[in-house]
Scaffold this motif. Structure first.
Motif, PDB file in Angstrom:
ATOM      1  N   ASN A  36     -24.275  60.064 -42.847  1.00 39.39           N
ATOM      2  CA  ASN A  36     -24.164  61.149 -43.860  1.00 39.39           C
ATOM      3  C   ASN A  36     -24.299  62.770 -43.004  1.00 39.39           C
ATOM      4  O   ASN A  36     -25.344  62.770 -42.313  1.00 39.39           O
ATOM      5  CB  ASN A  36     -24.934  60.991 -44.861  1.00 39.39           C
ATOM      6  CG  ASN A  36     -24.827  61.932 -46.010  1.00 39.39           C
ATOM      7  OD1 ASN A  36     -23.858  62.462 -46.131  1.00 39.39           O
ATOM      8  ND2 ASN A  36     -25.771  62.208 -46.722  1.00 39.39           N
ATOM      9  N   PRO A  37     -23.783  63.816 -42.923  1.00 42.05           N
ATOM     10  CA  PRO A  37     -22.243  63.786 -43.547  1.00 42.05           C
ATOM     11  C   PRO A  37     -21.126  63.147 -43.173  1.00 42.05           C
ATOM     12  O   PRO A  37     -21.127  62.661 -41.758  1.00 42.05           O
ATOM     13  CB  PRO A  37     -21.887  65.214 -43.741  1.00 42.05           C
ATOM     14  CG  PRO A  37     -22.497  65.643 -42.285  1.00 42.05           C
ATOM     15  CD  PRO A  37     -23.838  64.797 -42.264  1.00 42.05           C
ATOM     16  N   GLU A  93     -18.559  67.310 -43.868  1.00 45.93           N
ATOM     17  CA  GLU A  93     -18.695  67.135 -45.262  1.00 45.93           C
ATOM     18  C   GLU A  93     -19.649  68.227 -45.695  1.00 45.93           C
ATOM     19  O   GLU A  93     -20.906  68.241 -45.152  1.00 45.93           O
ATOM     20  CB  GLU A  93     -18.941  65.932 -45.651  1.00 45.93           C
ATOM     21  CG  GLU A  93     -19.119  65.683 -47.060  1.00 45.93           C
ATOM     22  CD  GLU A  93     -19.470  64.382 -47.480  1.00 45.93           C
ATOM     23  OE1 GLU A  93     -18.842  63.883 -48.490  1.00 45.93           O
ATOM     24  OE2 GLU A  93     -20.048  63.669 -47.002  1.00 45.93           O
ATOM     25  N   ASP A  94     -19.385  69.108 -46.466  1.00 43.45           N
ATOM     26  CA  ASP A  94     -20.545  70.054 -47.161  1.00 43.45           C
ATOM     27  C   ASP A  94     -21.115  71.096 -46.349  1.00 43.45           C
ATOM     28  O   ASP A  94     -21.868  71.659 -46.557  1.00 43.45           O
ATOM     29  CB  ASP A  94     -21.785  69.205 -47.965  1.00 43.45           C
ATOM     30  CG  ASP A  94     -21.162  68.430 -48.870  1.00 43.45           C
ATOM     31  OD1 ASP A  94     -20.216  68.895 -49.602  1.00 43.45           O
ATOM     32  OD2 ASP A  94     -21.839  67.505 -49.307  1.00 43.45           O
ATOM     33  N   LEU A  95     -20.356  71.293 -44.937  1.00 43.89           N
ATOM     34  CA  LEU A  95     -20.655  72.217 -43.915  1.00 43.89           C
ATOM     35  C   LEU A  95     -19.445  73.059 -43.550  1.00 43.89           C
ATOM     36  O   LEU A  95     -18.372  72.348 -43.510  1.00 43.89           O
ATOM     37  CB  LEU A  95     -21.674  71.572 -42.744  1.00 43.89           C
ATOM     38  CG  LEU A  95     -22.877  71.259 -43.169  1.00 43.89           C
ATOM     39  CD1 LEU A  95     -23.446  70.476 -41.733  1.00 43.89           C
ATOM     40  CD2 LEU A  95     -23.779  72.332 -43.251  1.00 43.89           C
ATOM     41  N   ASP A 128     -16.510  74.204 -41.199  1.00 40.82           N
ATOM     42  CA  ASP A 128     -15.756  73.584 -40.128  1.00 40.82           C
ATOM     43  C   ASP A 128     -16.373  73.963 -38.810  1.00 40.82           C
ATOM     44  O   ASP A 128     -17.039  75.323 -38.828  1.00 40.82           O
ATOM     45  CB  ASP A 128     -14.357  73.831 -40.146  1.00 40.82           C
ATOM     46  CG  ASP A 128     -13.768  73.211 -41.328  1.00 40.82           C
ATOM     47  OD1 ASP A 128     -14.164  72.260 -42.093  1.00 40.82           O
ATOM     48  OD2 ASP A 128     -12.605  73.530 -41.665  1.00 40.82           O
TER      49      ASP A 128
END
Length: 174
Positions: free
Chosen positions: A83-84, A117-119, A121
């Motif tokens: 994760n992520p 994910e959730d950050l 690029d």
């Protein structure tokens, strides 16, 4: 951030399997498996470590030799189980010094786009160098190193903005 442990990087590239399509013209034999017109495909897998989590890494790449020894390629990989979620797209160029008979040095460069994910690029550029060692008529073992530098990197999020790691590969010609 993407500080892949040395042994994990070795495992990830050890599973590299490259399938080569034969070029039947007599001219293709000048550089052997690194000849103009040759296409290489690879699949790979292994483990990686990022964001204090372990990942299973799987990917594929392809490259085309526009001139003897010179190729352009495109690769994709997915990091799962941690994760992520992480995925990467990597266009590259590489030159193989094909004239030496047994050991063939290579140099290359790449650009990489990493989707996290959730950050935001993350983009990086890098260079690689090493040697391919002939170990059969159509078999080469690649041993080298990679340096990668992350662009617009925030060390407060990613802990490090550059990385270097070993690269091991197996190239089979069909």
């Amino acid at each position: 951030m993407y500080r892949t442990r040395t042994y994990n990087a070795i495992l990830a590239t050890l599973f590299g399997l490259t399938l080569l399509f034969a070029n039947t013209s007599a001219q293709a034999d000048v550089a052997g498996v690194f000849s103009k017109g040759r296409t290489h495909f690879a699949i790979f897998g292994g483990t990686g470590y990022a964001f204090n989590d372990d990942y299973f890494v799987i990917g594929a790449s392809g490259s085309y030799y526009f001139a003897n020894g010179f190729n352009v390629g495109l690769g994709a990989e997915v990091w799962t189980g941690g994760n992520p979620d992480i995925s990467k797209i990597t266009p590259s160029i590489q030159y193989v010094f094909f004239k030496p008979s047994v050991v063939k040095p290579y140099v290359g460069a790449f650009y990489r786009k990493t989707f996290i994910e959730d950050l935001p690029d993350l983009e990086s550029t890098g260079a690689r160098a090493g040697v391919y060692i002939a170990s059969g008529k159509n078999l080469f073992i690649g041993i080298g190193g990679v340096y990668e530098s992350y662009l617009d990197c925030e060390e407060t999020i990613y802990r490090t903005c550059d990385d270097s790691y070993p690269e091991i590969s197996f190239t089979f010609a069909l």
